[in-house]
Design a protein around this motif. Structure first.
Motif, PDB file in Angstrom:
ATOM      1  N   MET A  41      -6.596  -8.262 -28.798  1.00 27.83           N
ATOM      2  CA  MET A  41      -6.468  -8.459 -27.348  1.00 27.83           C
ATOM      3  C   MET A  41      -6.278  -7.104 -26.682  1.00 27.83           C
ATOM      4  SD  MET A  41      -3.796 -10.944 -25.315  1.00 27.83           S
ATOM      5  CE  MET A  41      -2.340  -9.978 -25.729  1.00 27.83           C
ATOM      6  N   PRO A  42      -7.132  -6.729 -25.703  1.00 26.89           N
ATOM      7  CA  PRO A  42      -7.016  -5.411 -25.072  1.00 26.89           C
ATOM      8  C   PRO A  42      -5.766  -5.309 -24.210  1.00 26.89           C
ATOM      9  CG  PRO A  42      -8.621  -6.758 -23.907  1.00 26.89           C
ATOM     10  CD  PRO A  42      -8.238  -7.523 -25.139  1.00 26.89           C
ATOM     11  N   LYS A  43      -5.234  -4.122 -24.147  1.00 27.33           N
ATOM     12  CA  LYS A  43      -4.110  -3.840 -23.268  1.00 27.33           C
ATOM     13  C   LYS A  43      -4.696  -3.381 -21.935  1.00 27.33           C
ATOM     14  CE  LYS A  43       0.274  -1.305 -23.114  1.00 27.33           C
ATOM     15  NZ  LYS A  43       1.064  -0.216 -23.742  1.00 27.33           N
ATOM     16  N   THR A  44      -4.615  -4.244 -20.915  1.00 33.05           N
ATOM     17  CA  THR A  44      -5.303  -4.014 -19.646  1.00 33.05           C
ATOM     18  C   THR A  44      -4.324  -3.620 -18.554  1.00 33.05           C
ATOM     19  OG1 THR A  44      -6.935  -5.688 -20.270  1.00 33.05           O
ATOM     20  CG2 THR A  44      -6.869  -5.035 -17.958  1.00 33.05           C
ATOM     21  N   ALA A  45      -4.605  -2.497 -17.891  1.00 32.02           N
ATOM     22  CA  ALA A  45      -3.770  -2.032 -16.781  1.00 32.02           C
ATOM     23  C   ALA A  45      -4.397  -2.437 -15.457  1.00 32.02           C
ATOM     24  CB  ALA A  45      -3.625  -0.519 -16.834  1.00 32.02           C
ATOM     25  N   VAL A  46      -3.546  -2.583 -14.450  1.00 35.56           N
ATOM     26  CA  VAL A  46      -3.998  -2.889 -13.094  1.00 35.56           C
ATOM     27  C   VAL A  46      -3.677  -1.709 -12.191  1.00 35.56           C
ATOM     28  CG1 VAL A  46      -3.750  -4.423 -11.103  1.00 35.56           C
ATOM     29  CG2 VAL A  46      -3.660  -5.359 -13.432  1.00 35.56           C
ATOM     30  N   VAL A  47      -4.707  -1.245 -11.475  1.00 30.61           N
ATOM     31  CA  VAL A  47      -4.550  -0.141 -10.520  1.00 30.61           C
ATOM     32  C   VAL A  47      -5.002  -0.629  -9.151  1.00 30.61           C
ATOM     33  CG1 VAL A  47      -5.281   2.192  -9.873  1.00 30.61           C
ATOM     34  CG2 VAL A  47      -4.953   1.619 -12.300  1.00 30.61           C
ATOM     35  N   THR A  48      -4.223  -0.339  -8.128  1.00 29.32           N
ATOM     36  CA  THR A  48      -4.645  -0.583  -6.752  1.00 29.32           C
ATOM     37  C   THR A  48      -4.294   0.655  -5.938  1.00 29.32           C
ATOM     38  OG1 THR A  48      -4.634  -2.190  -4.925  1.00 29.32           O
ATOM     39  CG2 THR A  48      -2.523  -1.746  -5.997  1.00 29.32           C
ATOM     40  N   ASP A  49      -4.336   0.560  -4.613  1.00 29.52           N
ATOM     41  CA  ASP A  49      -3.976   1.712  -3.784  1.00 29.52           C
ATOM     42  C   ASP A  49      -3.077   1.270  -2.640  1.00 29.52           C
ATOM     43  OD1 ASP A  49      -5.691   0.761  -1.635  1.00 29.52           O
ATOM     44  OD2 ASP A  49      -7.391   1.553  -2.765  1.00 29.52           O
ATOM     45  N   THR A  50      -2.568   2.222  -1.881  1.00 25.84           N
ATOM     46  CA  THR A  50      -1.624   1.882  -0.819  1.00 25.84           C
ATOM     47  C   THR A  50      -2.283   1.169   0.360  1.00 25.84           C
ATOM     48  OG1 THR A  50      -1.843   4.157   0.021  1.00 25.84           O
ATOM     49  CG2 THR A  50       0.069   3.671  -1.363  1.00 25.84           C
ATOM     50  N   ASN A  51      -3.611   1.062   0.370  1.00 27.57           N
ATOM     51  CA  ASN A  51      -4.260   0.198   1.366  1.00 27.57           C
ATOM     52  C   ASN A  51      -3.846  -1.255   1.189  1.00 27.57           C
ATOM     53  OD1 ASN A  51      -5.761   2.198   2.704  1.00 27.57           O
ATOM     54  ND2 ASN A  51      -7.388   2.102   1.181  1.00 27.57           N
ATOM     55  N   SER A  52      -3.324  -1.589   0.027  1.00 24.49           N
ATOM     56  CA  SER A  52      -2.834  -2.940  -0.237  1.00 24.49           C
ATOM     57  C   SER A  52      -1.477  -3.190   0.406  1.00 24.49           C
ATOM     58  CB  SER A  52      -2.700  -3.157  -1.747  1.00 24.49           C
ATOM     59  OG  SER A  52      -1.661  -2.340  -2.272  1.00 24.49           O
ATOM     60  N   GLY A  53      -0.836  -2.123   0.895  1.00 25.62           N
ATOM     61  CA  GLY A  53       0.520  -2.261   1.400  1.00 25.62           C
ATOM     62  C   GLY A  53       1.559  -2.165   0.305  1.00 25.62           C
ATOM     63  N   MET A  54       1.130  -2.073  -0.944  1.00 28.86           N
ATOM     64  CA  MET A  54       2.071  -1.946  -2.053  1.00 28.86           C
ATOM     65  C   MET A  54       2.551  -0.502  -2.154  1.00 28.86           C
ATOM     66  SD  MET A  54       1.617  -2.904  -6.117  1.00 28.86           S
ATOM     67  CE  MET A  54       1.201  -4.614  -5.751  1.00 28.86           C
ATOM     68  N   THR A  55       3.851  -0.319  -2.193  1.00 26.57           N
ATOM     69  CA  THR A  55       4.399   1.018  -2.350  1.00 26.57           C
ATOM     70  C   THR A  55       4.348   1.434  -3.815  1.00 26.57           C
ATOM     71  OG1 THR A  55       6.660   0.233  -2.734  1.00 26.57           O
ATOM     72  CG2 THR A  55       5.992   0.594  -0.435  1.00 26.57           C
ATOM     73  N   LEU A  56       4.510   2.723  -4.049  1.00 32.82           N
ATOM     74  CA  LEU A  56       4.519   3.213  -5.423  1.00 32.82           C
ATOM     75  C   LEU A  56       5.699   2.626  -6.191  1.00 32.82           C
ATOM     76  CD1 LEU A  56       2.580   5.257  -3.965  1.00 32.82           C
ATOM     77  CD2 LEU A  56       3.393   6.967  -5.586  1.00 32.82           C
ATOM     78  N   GLU A  57       6.841   2.483  -5.511  1.00 32.32           N
ATOM     79  CA  GLU A  57       8.029   1.932  -6.170  1.00 32.32           C
ATOM     80  C   GLU A  57       7.832   0.457  -6.519  1.00 32.32           C
ATOM     81  OE1 GLU A  57      11.683   1.505  -7.918  1.00 32.32           O
ATOM     82  OE2 GLU A  57      10.551   3.320  -7.429  1.00 32.32           O
ATOM     83  N   GLU A  58       7.255  -0.301  -5.615  1.00 31.56           N
ATOM     84  CA  GLU A  58       6.972  -1.718  -5.915  1.00 31.56           C
ATOM     85  C   GLU A  58       6.034  -1.823  -7.109  1.00 31.56           C
ATOM     86  OE1 GLU A  58       4.701  -5.586  -3.951  1.00 31.56           O
ATOM     87  OE2 GLU A  58       5.417  -3.995  -2.616  1.00 31.56           O
ATOM     88  N   GLY A  59       5.034  -0.957  -7.146  1.00 30.77           N
ATOM     89  CA  GLY A  59       4.121  -0.955  -8.282  1.00 30.77           C
ATOM     90  C   GLY A  59       4.834  -0.661  -9.587  1.00 30.77           C
ATOM     91  N   ARG A  60       5.706   0.348  -9.571  1.00 35.65           N
ATOM     92  CA  ARG A  60       6.447   0.691 -10.795  1.00 35.65           C
ATOM     93  C   ARG A  60       7.288  -0.477 -11.279  1.00 35.65           C
ATOM     94  NH1 ARG A  60       6.639   6.067  -8.525  1.00 35.65           N
ATOM     95  NH2 ARG A  60       8.419   5.511  -7.215  1.00 35.65           N
ATOM     96  N   LYS A  61       7.940  -1.173 -10.361  1.00 41.82           N
ATOM     97  CA  LYS A  61       8.809  -2.295 -10.733  1.00 41.82           C
ATOM     98  C   LYS A  61       8.018  -3.446 -11.350  1.00 41.82           C
ATOM     99  CE  LYS A  61      12.529  -1.581  -7.380  1.00 41.82           C
ATOM    100  NZ  LYS A  61      13.209  -2.132  -6.167  1.00 41.82           N
ATOM    101  N   ASN A  62       6.732  -3.568 -10.957  1.00 43.69           N
ATOM    102  CA  ASN A  62       5.946  -4.721 -11.389  1.00 43.69           C
ATOM    103  C   ASN A  62       4.804  -4.371 -12.339  1.00 43.69           C
ATOM    104  OD1 ASN A  62       6.983  -7.181  -9.691  1.00 43.69           O
ATOM    105  ND2 ASN A  62       6.922  -5.468  -8.264  1.00 43.69           N
ATOM    106  N   GLY A  63       4.810  -3.138 -12.847  1.00 44.30           N
ATOM    107  CA  GLY A  63       3.825  -2.756 -13.846  1.00 44.30           C
ATOM    108  C   GLY A  63       2.422  -2.580 -13.296  1.00 44.30           C
ATOM    109  N   ILE A  64       2.320  -2.206 -12.020  1.00 43.16           N
ATOM    110  CA  ILE A  64       1.022  -1.983 -11.373  1.00 43.16           C
ATOM    111  C   ILE A  64       0.958  -0.519 -10.925  1.00 43.16           C
ATOM    112  CG2 ILE A  64      -0.459  -2.597  -9.421  1.00 43.16           C
ATOM    113  CD1 ILE A  64       0.858  -5.400  -9.516  1.00 43.16           C
ATOM    114  N   PHE A  65      -0.128   0.160 -11.224  1.00 36.74           N
ATOM    115  CA  PHE A  65      -0.292   1.555 -10.835  1.00 36.74           C
ATOM    116  C   PHE A  65      -0.888   1.632  -9.436  1.00 36.74           C
ATOM    117  CE2 PHE A  65      -0.322   1.303 -15.416  1.00 36.74           C
ATOM    118  CZ  PHE A  65       0.503   2.358 -15.804  1.00 36.74           C
TER     119      PHE A  65
END
Length: 301
Positions: free
Chosen positions: A1-25
């Motif tokens: 099973m591949p280890k898959t990462a999720v990346v988005t950007d701040t256009n989503s409104g997601m902050t870098l800290e929120e991403g860190r807390k939820n495993g999203i880059f």
């Protein structure tokens, strides 16, 4: 099973800290103020941005440099096997097309999604992707499912002023002045790839009523209806520097859709740059069968 990462950007409104807390880059997006480039949520806060906007500074958004995008991917791929990258809609920016060009160098390890979303609905896609990756779904399948559901969301935004659309050349000065005299506020819609005019209103009360009805119609006609006993639609209230009004509107949305999880968020700077402060928005997105179960929502404000 591949280890898959999720990346988005701040256009989503997601902050870098929120991403860190939820495993999203999260990739910070550039904003240019009087010829100086800043990165959202790194050296540019929302407060600093609105101060610049209100002072009359020349403000516009930009796209991240290839090195910044690929640098983040390289860092992530040192820990993961593959990436699902979720940028803003291709209809609103060239960032998605550029990301797909960069991804050609990664031999399928980076899957770039174009599911026509921005702000809170783009953010929801990132959470859905993260949930699916935890369930063992690979990047290509996650991309496919997100793109298949690209029309299963809507955003309606009521503007407080037309000044910033006028500055951007999207309406004439005469039209802006006419609307101001009549106290007309435009309501814009993001559904699919484009930002379009949806309606107009006189004042906050009428605007909220129009937007609530629009979301109720979407829920009924496009998403199979809202059932409080088995909710299958995410709801969001968002704003640009208008939090107190947004908090009150959230209460009205909960009253209109009993049992709903309604999240509150600030619209990203990529939108705020074009519409200015004082806006109010409502959004909805249909629950993905493979996405997060309603009861397990990661963020519940």
């Amino acid at each position: 099973m591949p280890k898959t990462a999720v990346v988005t950007d701040t256009n989503s409104g997601m902050t870098l800290e929120e991403g860190r807390k939820n495993g999203i880059f999260v990739l910070p997006m550039p904003v240019v103020i009087d010829e100086t480039e800043y990165l959202e949520d790194v050296d540019l806060s929302h407060e600093k941005f609105y101060d610049a906007l209100s002072s009359g500074a020349h403000v516009h958004t930009s796209q991240p440099a290839a090195g910044d995008v690929m640098g983040l991917w390289d860092k992530v791929l040192s820990e993961y096997d593959e990436i699902v990258h979720i940028p803003m809609s291709s209809g609103l920016s060239g960032a998605m097309q550029n990301a797909r060009i960069y991804a050609e160098d990664y031999n399928g390890k980076v899957q770039v999604v174009d599911n026509q979303r921005i702000s809170v609905t783009q953010r929801q896609s990132a959470y859905d992707a993260k949930y699916m990756s935890k369930k063992g779904m690979g990047a290509a399948i996650i991309k496919q499912r997100l793109e298949e559901s690209k029309f299963d969301s809507s955003i309606y935004i009521m503007l407080d002023t037309l000044e910033y659309l006028k500055k951007g050349g999207r309406i004439t000065p005469a039209a802006a002045t006419f609307a101001k005299i009549l106290n007309l506020k435009p309501i814009l819609q993001i559904q699919g790839e484009k930002l379009d005019a949806f309606s107009k209103c006189r004042g906050l009360k009428q605007g909220k009523s129009i937007m609530l009805k629009a979301v109720a119609d979407d829920a009924k006609e496009r998403f199979g209806g809202y059932n409080p006993l088995e909710p299958r639609i995410w709801f969001y209230v968002a704003h640009t520097q208008n939090e107190a009004v947004a908090i009150e509107f959230k209460k009205e949305v909960i009253e209109a859709f009993p049992g709903a999880s309604v999240e509150l968020a600030a619209l990203p700077l990529s939108i705020a740059c074009h519409i200015g402060p004082g806006s109010l928005a409502i959004a909805c997105a249909k629950l993905l069968p493979e996405g997060q179960p309603y009861k397990d929502k990661a963020i519940d404000n």
